[in-house]
Scaffold this motif. Sequence first.
Motif, short mmCIF file in Angstrom:
data_model
loop_
_atom_site.label_atom_id
_atom_site.label_comp_id
_atom_site.label_asym_id
_atom_site.label_seq_id
_atom_site.Cartn_x
_atom_site.Cartn_y
_atom_site.Cartn_z
N MET A 1 0.84 -1.38 0.07
CA MET A 1 0.31 0.03 -0.11
C MET A 1 1.16 1.15 0.14
O MET A 1 0.43 2.11 -0.52
N ARG A 2 2.06 1.41 0.40
CA ARG A 2 2.72 2.89 0.83
C ARG A 2 3.01 2.37 -0.22
O ARG A 2 3.75 3.95 -0.94
N THR A 3 3.48 1.80 -0.99
CA THR A 3 4.25 1.67 -2.41
C THR A 3 3.42 2.35 -3.86
O THR A 3 3.85 3.39 -4.19
N ALA A 4 1.96 1.34 -3.66
CA ALA A 4 0.35 2.54 -4.56
C ALA A 4 0.45 4.03 -3.50
O ALA A 4 0.91 5.21 -4.93
N ILE A 5 0.88 4.34 -2.53
CA ILE A 5 0.43 5.86 -1.56
C ILE A 5 1.74 7.03 -2.24
O ILE A 5 1.38 8.04 -2.86
N GLY A 6 2.98 6.17 -2.46
CA GLY A 6 4.22 7.11 -3.05
C GLY A 6 4.31 6.80 -4.73
O GLY A 6 4.25 8.69 -4.96
N VAL B 1 8.28 13.45 -1.85
CA VAL B 1 7.39 13.24 -0.50
C VAL B 1 7.35 12.02 -0.90
O VAL B 1 6.84 10.98 -0.45
N GLY B 2 6.75 11.52 -2.29
CA GLY B 2 6.46 9.93 -3.00
C GLY B 2 7.49 9.31 -3.10
O GLY B 2 7.43 8.50 -2.65
N VAL B 3 8.67 9.75 -3.37
CA VAL B 3 9.71 9.51 -3.42
C VAL B 3 9.77 8.14 -2.00
O VAL B 3 10.39 6.59 -2.48
N ARG B 4 10.17 9.12 -1.21
CA ARG B 4 10.47 8.67 0.08
C ARG B 4 9.56 7.89 0.57
O ARG B 4 10.03 7.06 1.19
N THR B 5 7.86 8.35 0.48
CA THR B 5 6.90 7.18 0.96
C THR B 5 6.98 5.90 0.37
O THR B 5 7.33 4.47 0.88
N ARG B 6 7.47 5.59 -0.89
CA ARG B 6 8.32 4.50 -2.00
C ARG B 6 9.11 3.80 -1.43
O ARG B 6 9.34 2.93 -1.49
N GLN B 7 10.28 4.77 -1.44
CA GLN B 7 10.94 3.92 -0.65
C GLN B 7 11.70 3.74 0.79
O GLN B 7 12.39 2.74 1.35
N ALA B 8 10.80 3.54 1.59
CA ALA B 8 10.43 3.79 2.94
C ALA B 8 10.74 2.04 2.98
O ALA B 8 9.76 1.02 2.16
N PRO B 9 11.45 1.20 3.67
CA PRO B 9 12.34 0.35 3.78
C PRO B 9 10.94 -0.54 5.15
O PRO B 9 10.38 0.46 5.77
#
Length: 75
Positions: free
Chosen positions: A1-6, A61-69
């Motif tokens: 889900m985090r990836t889709a939001i990012g 923000v989108g890239v950081r959200t998507r790349q959060a481990p």
Amino acid sequence: MRTAIGYTIESIGYVVGAQGLVSFASQTFFGTEWGWLHKVVDLPSTAHLGIVAVGLALVVVGVRTRQAPARRDIA
């Protein structure tokens, strides 16, 4: 889900940033109105640089959200 939001936030950031850049360039260099942003709000050309900054912030923000481990607990 985090990836889709990012990806969603990042995509919105690209669109907002591009519209701000196109609007700034068209008003500054050509004296006309391009894009759809001028149909929504009537801003001076320098304010469109703020729109570009908002777009870039959304991309970051989108890239950081998507790349959060992803947290995985291995027991």
